[in-house]
Design a protein around this motif. Structure first.
Motif, PDB file in Angstrom:
ATOM      1  N   ALA A 119       6.681   0.469  -1.480  1.00 41.73           N
ATOM      2  CA  ALA A 119       5.833   1.088  -2.511  1.00 41.73           C
ATOM      3  C   ALA A 119       6.564   2.249  -3.164  1.00 41.73           C
ATOM      4  O   ALA A 119       7.290   2.984  -2.500  1.00 41.73           O
ATOM      5  CB  ALA A 119       4.527   1.587  -1.900  1.00 41.73           C
TER       6      ALA A 119
ATOM      7  N   ILE B  82      -3.940   1.972  -5.912  1.00 36.80           N
ATOM      8  CA  ILE B  82      -2.774   1.102  -5.744  1.00 36.80           C
ATOM      9  C   ILE B  82      -2.871  -0.128  -6.637  1.00 36.80           C
ATOM     10  O   ILE B  82      -3.961  -0.663  -6.872  1.00 36.80           O
ATOM     11  CB  ILE B  82      -2.626   0.689  -4.258  1.00 36.80           C
ATOM     12  CG1 ILE B  82      -1.266   0.057  -3.991  1.00 36.80           C
ATOM     13  CG2 ILE B  82      -3.772  -0.210  -3.818  1.00 36.80           C
ATOM     14  CD1 ILE B  82      -0.947  -0.077  -2.502  1.00 36.80           C
TER      15      ILE B  82
ATOM     16  N   PHE C  38       4.349  -2.624  -4.229  1.00 35.16           N
ATOM     17  CA  PHE C  38       3.190  -1.884  -4.725  1.00 35.16           C
ATOM     18  C   PHE C  38       3.610  -0.663  -5.541  1.00 35.16           C
ATOM     19  O   PHE C  38       4.704  -0.117  -5.355  1.00 35.16           O
ATOM     20  CB  PHE C  38       2.318  -1.380  -3.562  1.00 35.16           C
ATOM     21  CG  PHE C  38       1.763  -2.454  -2.673  1.00 35.16           C
ATOM     22  CD1 PHE C  38       0.774  -3.318  -3.129  1.00 35.16           C
ATOM     23  CD2 PHE C  38       2.223  -2.596  -1.370  1.00 35.16           C
ATOM     24  CE1 PHE C  38       0.255  -4.303  -2.301  1.00 35.16           C
ATOM     25  CE2 PHE C  38       1.717  -3.566  -0.534  1.00 35.16           C
ATOM     26  CZ  PHE C  38       0.725  -4.433  -0.997  1.00 35.16           C
TER      27      PHE C  38
ATOM     28  N   ILE D  79       1.761   3.010  -6.139  1.00 29.43           N
ATOM     29  CA  ILE D  79       0.640   3.893  -5.799  1.00 29.43           C
ATOM     30  C   ILE D  79       0.569   4.968  -6.871  1.00 29.43           C
ATOM     31  O   ILE D  79       1.558   5.660  -7.146  1.00 29.43           O
ATOM     32  CB  ILE D  79       0.825   4.515  -4.404  1.00 29.43           C
ATOM     33  CG1 ILE D  79       0.732   3.410  -3.343  1.00 29.43           C
ATOM     34  CG2 ILE D  79      -0.200   5.610  -4.144  1.00 29.43           C
ATOM     35  CD1 ILE D  79       1.028   3.862  -1.939  1.00 29.43           C
TER      36      ILE D  79
ATOM     37  N   SER E   3      -1.565   9.286  -0.881  1.00 35.18           N
ATOM     38  CA  SER E   3      -0.606   8.219  -1.178  1.00 35.18           C
ATOM     39  C   SER E   3      -0.031   7.630   0.107  1.00 35.18           C
ATOM     40  O   SER E   3       0.096   6.409   0.256  1.00 35.18           O
ATOM     41  CB  SER E   3       0.529   8.765  -2.051  1.00 35.18           C
ATOM     42  OG  SER E   3       0.043   9.210  -3.292  1.00 35.18           O
TER      43      SER E   3
END
Length: 333
Positions: free
Chosen positions: A17, A62, A72, A74, A99
């Motif tokens: 992410a 997200i 991902f 965020i 986060s």
């Protein structure tokens, strides 16, 4: 290492992410936000954000990473700096915390952050950096995750000017240029050559004595790095978890060291443990010696480490900030 500062383009980080310093309406903006939208695919990402609607300051949502290497994205809106009077610090801390929690809930093992709110939102870089590192390192005390703090260039980085100046002065006073080191080595080599003949005369006698004492020498080997480290941990009254967290060392690597008597770590790892154990300079050199290393005045990395030990500053993340600012390898593994 669990927390690492890197100079890179966050959109190209190969992590589970990445974090977008978003606005509350989750619209494509400028700076890091705009770069992430462009790299991910602006239309697809905006559609995903529109489905969510909005996000309050300090909270996090997200989406998919779309065209990014990251699975991902965020999104977290950081606070706008207004002098520190409207709980900006608490809100910035919440942005990092929420986060991280969201990443953990989505089984992310790695995440990359920008320095949130330090762009057009005007948060002072030095204070923002301290909040980021403090919040992330606290989270890592209880969670296994690789966290990267990504800065695009040195202008984005907030090392204290006072600390930078102090380190710079210390380097100027103690750093030995490579040319000088080479001259010294040449002098030493000439000295050795002059005494080589004398040594040759003694060699035969020494060789005969060595044959008799070799077994005894092998039986009197010093502690290995692993043995010395574990003994020091016990003497300092620390737990394994406290030690490898303080050293910014991954739990799996520590397990290898604990279970491998003859394990030889990298120099940066050995020094990280010395910092975690709050060893003074002679103690640090003793520990390094067990791994086959020492500290040298001809290495800026070593001189910076010596500076912090002499100052009794054992905050590994602050040390890494300084090493990063001087383009040196970071501590940990």
């Amino acid at each position: 290492m669990p927390l690492e500062i890197v100079r890179h383009d966050i959109t190209k980080m190969n992590v589970d992410a990445i974090v977008n310093a978003a606005n509350t309406s989750l619209k494509m903006g400028g700076g890091v936000c705009g770069a992430i939208f462009q790299a991910a695919g602006a239309r697809e990402l905006q559609e995903a954000c529109d489905q969510i609607g909005e996000c309050k300051v300090g909270e996090a949502v997200i989406t998919d990473g779309f065209k990014l290497d990251a699975k991902f994205i965020i999104h977290t809106p950081g606070p706008v700096w207004q002098g520190g009077s409207i709980q900006e610090a608490a809100l910035l801390m919440a942005s990092y915390n929420n986060s991280l929690k969201l990443a953990k809930n989505h089984q992310c093992e790695s995440i990359a952050f920008p320095l949130i709110s330090t762009g057009i939102y005007g948060y002072p870089k030095e204070e923002a950096l301290q909040i980021a590192i403090s919040t992330i390192s606290t989270f890592l005390l209880n969670h296994d995750m690789l966290v990267y703090l990504v800065v695009f260039d040195k202008k984005s980085f907030g090392l204290s000017k006072k600390l930078f100046t102090s380190i710079h002065q210390y380097i100027d006073e103690h750093y030995v240029e490579e040319v000088e080191s080479t001259f010294i080595r040449n002098q030493e080599e000439r000295y050795l050559m002059e005494h080589l003949r004398e040594a040759e005369i003694l060699r035969q006698d020494v060789y005969e004595e060595a044959n008799d004492s070799l077994v005894n020498l092998l039986n009197q080997l010093d502690e290995s790095f692993s043995e010395r480290l574990l003994r020091l941990i016990d003497e300092k009254g620390l737990t394994d978890v406290e030690t490898y967290n303080r050293a910014n060392i991954d739990r799996r690597l520590f397990s290898k060291i604990r279970n491998g008597v003859d394990y030889t770590p990298k120099k940066k790892t050995a020094i990280a443990f010395a910092i975690a154990l709050k060893l003074n300079l002679p103690e640090t050199i003793e520990l390094l010696t067990t791994a086959g290393y020492t500290l040298s005045r001809s290495s800026k990395f070593d001189v910076i480490i010596e500076f912090f030990i002499q100052q009794e500053n054992y905050n590994i993340h602050e040390i890494n900030e300084a090493l990063f600012a001087f383009d040196q390898t970071l501590l940990g593994a």
